[in-house]
Design an enzyme around this catalytic site. Sequence first.
Site, short mmCIF file in Angstrom:
data_model
loop_
_atom_site.label_atom_id
_atom_site.label_comp_id
_atom_site.label_asym_id
_atom_site.label_seq_id
_atom_site.Cartn_x
_atom_site.Cartn_y
_atom_site.Cartn_z
N SER A 126 1.04 -1.32 0.12
CA SER A 126 -0.12 0.07 0.14
C SER A 126 0.93 1.40 -0.01
O SER A 126 1.97 1.02 0.01
CB SER A 126 -0.95 0.15 1.24
OG SER A 126 -0.24 0.33 2.23
N LYS A 127 0.18 2.29 -0.13
CA LYS A 127 1.00 3.61 -0.19
C LYS A 127 1.84 3.90 0.86
O LYS A 127 3.09 4.62 0.74
CB LYS A 127 0.00 4.71 -0.32
CG LYS A 127 -0.82 4.91 -1.75
CD LYS A 127 -1.37 6.28 -2.22
CE LYS A 127 -1.78 6.11 -3.32
NZ LYS A 127 -3.19 6.55 -3.37
N ARG A 128 1.67 3.46 2.07
CA ARG A 128 2.50 3.50 3.10
C ARG A 128 3.84 2.96 2.88
O ARG A 128 4.77 3.37 3.69
CB ARG A 128 2.00 3.40 4.64
CG ARG A 128 1.82 1.73 4.91
CD ARG A 128 0.99 1.45 5.97
NE ARG A 128 0.63 0.11 5.83
CZ ARG A 128 1.17 -0.93 6.36
NH1 ARG A 128 2.54 -0.52 6.96
NH2 ARG A 128 0.81 -2.15 6.35
#
Length: 480
Positions: free
Chosen positions: A256-258
């Site tokens: 994910s973006k994190r």
Amino acid sequence: MNNTEEKVRVRIAPSPSGNLHIGTARTALFNYLFAKKTGGKYVLRIEDTDLDRSSEAYKQNIFDSLKALGLNWDEGPDVGGNYGPYKQSERFDIYPKFAQMLIDKGYAYECFCSNEDLDEEHRIAEQKKIPYKYSRKCLNLTKEEKDALKAKGIVPSIRFKVEAKELIFNDLVKGELKFDTGLIGDFAIMKSNGTPTYNFAVVVDDMLMEITHVIRGEDHISNTPKQILIYEALGAKVPKFGHLGMILAPDRSKLSKRHGATAVSDFIKEGYLTDALLNFVALLGWAPSDGVEIKNVDEIAADFRINEVSSSNSIFEYEKLNWMNGQYIKKMDISKLTDLALPFLNKYNTSKYSRKQLEHIIEVTREPITLLKDLEFDTQYFFEEPDYTEVKDLLNSELSQEVLSKFKEDIKNYDFKNEQDIHDKLAEFRTFFKENKGYKPKETMWAIRAALTGRTRGANMVAIIQILGKDEVLKRLNNI
Ligand code: GLU
């Protein structure tokens, strides 16, 4: 492939509800490679039946990202083909006919249950701690009952009637897979608003588009038995399925973006080269037979076999991608690299240099970088006054003062058009200080580098001096 074998047709079917995800790019690549290897066709279909979540901007992003990666399709919404339209929202008139056909043959039925009715069924199942399955409340409604409900203005959805059986299929990647369809429950194929559900639209489209192999992420495995049941009910040939393992983050959670960029366009914005990205993505599940990982797409296609793709999940190692990107940056044709690099330098006035000089700047700064965006920092001193904060002490030392005061005089006699001359004169300069003062050559060079760039490390000094030119070099020396 001999003539009696069918012609391979594969597809990539993204939903435009987000920018093209790197996982979808991997699926696209494996379909592309399979088509290339088998001489088949690779089709792009946009699955935008969910009109609320789909957008034109995401669709454009999908097109642009796939094209940037070089994964150009043989048939698709923009290029056309004999099996169009290739956008599901333009196919809405097709699905009801097939749904009706299934009703007529007894494979599907109208369902008048409201969302509240279904929520209640879910609630009861939860309470009893049993897996939810539709109650079949509407399976045996009589014509009169249905007409009465319709007269009240209730528009039915259409459900597929699932027969309980053991369903077995041979997955190209995962091998034999078995399902008990008795666990599935009758599922909707058409919503009451007249649009098809994903499982129905995908089968109707793959059938009509004569798709022979469905290669996609394993998150779709649970859909496959439903889809096979629909193919069988429609009397259509079931394609072969291949489900690719998922791509996980280094901490083994969902990427994910994190963790970093996940959309292809974000990787490009950060300065990843599309060739490097494609090469890296190919290695998520596929391994080259000769162990050489850096390969272009043609070399990968030649060596690609779908049945050798790993069935397990792959870890997306950003560090490895960075390394690989650095390798591609080092080897890329300098003119092409300069074209890609310039957008990352747009905070500078690059027009003060000729194209040739800009290529030279990129050539001498590319070595240590992993991302094109690193070039902004690494080329700063070519475009702007250096920032001397870090080298203040170094410049104030007696050694530096001495070195720079002689350098200021000597530089006037350098031939700036002649790299060899700069090189030789710098060598003489270092020797002079070594022999007369005992200064180490690298100390002498540090002083010059600090004065001209504000740094202690960076590109080759000869190149820096030549690119800056006599006036700028003198100006910087005089400003110290
Ligand atoms: N639209 C689906 C998705 O984006 C495609 C699934 C499939 O390949 O069947 O996940």
